[in-house]
Design an enzyme around this catalytic site. Structure first.
Site, PDB file in Angstrom:
ATOM      1  CG  ASP A 275     -15.288   7.583 -14.632  1.00 55.09           C
ATOM      2  OD1 ASP A 275     -15.568   6.591 -13.793  1.00 55.09           O
ATOM      3  OD2 ASP A 275     -14.654   7.721 -15.504  1.00 55.09           O
TER       4      ASP A 275
ATOM      5  CD  GLU B 264     -11.261   6.381 -17.552  1.00 56.85           C
ATOM      6  OE1 GLU B 264     -10.343   5.770 -17.140  1.00 56.85           O
ATOM      7  OE2 GLU B 264     -12.477   6.447 -17.236  1.00 56.85           O
TER       8      GLU B 264
ATOM      9  CG  HIS C 108     -12.230   1.286 -18.470  1.00 58.24           C
ATOM     10  ND1 HIS C 108     -12.159   1.338 -16.992  1.00 58.24           N
ATOM     11  CD2 HIS C 108     -12.508  -0.254 -18.794  1.00 58.24           C
ATOM     12  CE1 HIS C 108     -12.386   0.116 -16.506  1.00 58.24           C
ATOM     13  NE2 HIS C 108     -12.511  -0.813 -17.492  1.00 58.24           N
TER      14      HIS C 108
ATOM     15  CG  ASP D 100     -16.814   4.452 -17.517  1.00 60.01           C
ATOM     16  OD1 ASP D 100     -17.103   3.999 -18.453  1.00 60.01           O
ATOM     17  OD2 ASP D 100     -15.544   4.011 -16.963  1.00 60.01           O
TER      18      ASP D 100
END
Length: 577
Positions: free
Chosen positions: A34, A36, A176, A181
């Site tokens: 994952d 960001e 997030h 996540d």
């Protein structure tokens, strides 16, 4: 043609047999990743700010990887509110030049898994290409796509990670942040595999190619598509009493309708509809855009029970800046010929109220609903005491000062929303620095609702104000599709036949087009959905404007640029929102 010798053919068939058995899921190493980022698209210059990954095999965690990444660019307030990652947190973090090779080494030899993999893999591949790194030939598994086959709308309203984490009772709540996540995605992956294991899915190949079985009752109805043409248009499913159940559109009517009876259906309500359907009728259209517009109009007319798209386009809300001695903002259901200014339409009252709140934060005009005389004599309200209203009711402000604020508000609504955007961004940044992310998120959501509405109003107003726009585009088959748009409504559509004089054809199409009268204010002569469909086509690559009657233009400093930024603040797929 040659054939393999018997011995080698035997070895090849034996090998093929083993390959077709597939790789047992218990033996496959998955690397669940994952990211960001600073925004929604690497093509727009957005950068990775955090990488989180979990390596698992046979239900056991083999290792975890997490690092913040210095993007060498400021993190927008929208993103800081969403992720909790601030500029200060990444200041001393390694750059992507160091972080990406470390991740690729961690993930080597694994099947790469992500929730909405196109987003995460797209960023990783983009940076690998930019840094001249060799991208390993990862097999990719997308838990969003898999969940659409497995998790029904009855279980979850959507397939967002947060929703699926609740369905599968994940021990980690998505927040997030990349590693959290990724851990939640591991739980979702295991939940999906456990459910599919009961249906006989035991190998990676079966997992990658899984689709639900087609019900026998649906297969028996495939003859309902036999009479339909291979052409663009609209199809209507009907029950035994000829009531319209569902309306859809396709570039190939027969192929699309036949797929309802021969391919797996992920939407439980559509599977139910197919079992009820007794016939399918179709309206052939000249172009895909005409088909999309007819679909919207037919849905509004028939209100079919199995369509999720709005069956009540007339039920919208507008935000109105009144014309009176002391103007105010109010929510209304329709646009009147009263010289007022309007923002919208909003598809939900909640979004309209959110935009109203964002504007009231910036512009201290009155919020009371009464009409005030030019020289009112009333006591001040609580908002005035809090400094959030100029308080014309008790004479605290003169008409000229109040009018100046209203002019600034009108300019924000119609042309340039920067005052609202700048102030709300400043408040969001201050709250994010204080780690008051929940409060900052409320400001973010209000701002997003406002800039989307302002951009929508400006785009619709520009098109609605044009008595006629004629445009053409060469389609995939080499022919030119032509559309005549009047006051935001599709008035005619056609395809220029081979060997026909293009100018004569377009003039004939214009002459036979529907007569469309102008409407009041920014209201399109069609529904807002129809005009937006038309706008998307007009703004698509390859479209040529043949004729524009009137002036079709949006403000250079308009809300569109802010709307694009807010849309890119989250990586959730539009299909999941």
């Amino acid at each position: 043609m040659t054939t393999a010798p018997p011995a080698s053919r035997h070895r090849w068939e034996l090998q093929r047999g083993f390959d077709e058995l597939g790789r047992p899921l218990r033996d496959v190493t998955f690397c669940v990743v994952d990211l960001e980022t600073t925004g929604g698209s690497p093509g727009d210059g957005d950068q990775i700010t955090e990488i989180g990954a979990v390596k698992v095999r046979g239900g056991e965690v083999l290792g975890e990887f997490q690092t913040l990444v210095n993007p060498h660019t400021a993190i927008p307030a929208f993103i800081a509110v969403l992720t909790g990652i601030t500029n200060g947190m990444v200041a001393d973090a390694p750059p992507i030049e160091a972080a990406l090779p470390a991740f690729l080494e961690f993930a080597a030899g694994s099947v790469l898994v992500a929730h909405n993999a196109r987003f995460d893999v797209g960023f990783l591949k983009n940076d690998a290409r930019r840094l001249d790194l060799i991208w390993p030939d990862f097999e990719i598994l997308d838990t969003v796509k898999l969940a659409r086959h497995v998790v029904t709308r009855d279980e979850s309203p959507n397939h967002k990670l947060s929703s699926l984490a609740r369905v599968f009772r994940s021990g980690t709540t998505p927040n997030h942040r990349a590693l959290e996540d990724a851990r939640a995605t591991v739980d979702v992956l295991h939940g999906l595999m456990e459910r599919l294991g009961g249906l006989g899915v035991q190998t990676l190949e079966e997992l990658q190619g899984y689709s639900a079985k087609v019900a026998s009752v649906a297969r028996r109805k495939r003859h309902l598509a036999d009479h339909l043409p291979h052409a663009p248009g609209v199809y209507l499913f009907r029950d035994e009493s000829a009531r319209v159940l569902y309306i859809g559109t396709s570039r190939d009517l027969r192929r699309r309708v036949r797929s309802y009876f021969t391919a797996s259906e992920k939407r439980s309500r559509i599977g139910e509809m197919v079992q009820i359907a007794a016939s399918v009728s179709a309206i052939e259209c000249a172009t895909p855009l005409e088909a999309s517009v007819r679909e919207l109009r037919l849905i509004a007319e028939h209100k079919p029970p199995y369509n999720r798209r709005s069956r009540h386009p007339e039920k919208v809300t507008w935000l109105k800046l009144t014309r009176e001695a002391w103007p105010r903002l109010s929510l209304v259901k329709r646009v009147l010929d009263d010289d007022a200014d309007y923002l919208g339409p909003f598809s939900s009252k909640a979004a309209a109220e959110s935009s109203l709140a964002a504007l009231h934060e910036v512009f201290p005009i009155r919020q009371c609903r009464d009409r005030l005389a030019r020289k009112p004599q009333r006591s001040a309200c609580v908002l005035a005491e809090m400094g959030r209203c100029l308080s014309p009711c008790d004479g605290s402000v003169d008409p000229q000062t109040y009018a100046a604020v209203v002019r600034q508000l009108r300019d924000t609504l119609l042309r340039r929303p920067d005052d609202v955007v700048d102030l709300v961004h400043a408040r969001m940044s201050a709250l994010a620095d204080e780690e008051r992310f929940e409060e900052a998120a409320h400001h973010r959501d209000r701002l997003a609702d406002f800039v989307r509405a302002a951009a929508r109003t400006q785009r619709l107003t520009a098109l609605t104000g044009c008595p006629e726009v004629v445009a053409a585009r060469r389609e995939d088959d080499g022919r030119w599709a032509v559309h005549v748009v009047r006051h935001g409504r599709l008035a005619a559509a056609g395809v220029i036949p081979a060997g026909t004089d293009a100018v004569s054809y377009v003039e004939g199409l214009r002459a036979s087009a529907e007569t469309v009268l102008p409407t009041i204010g920014p209201t399109p002569a069609a529904t807002a959905e129809e005009s937006e469909q038309i706008l998307r086509w007009l703004e698509s690559p390859g479209v040529r404007l043949v004729e524009v009657v009137g002036e079709w233009a949006c403000p250079v400093q308009g809300a569109g640029r802010h709307a694009r930024r807010s849309a890119g603040a989250t990586k959730e797929s539009p299909l999941e929102q």
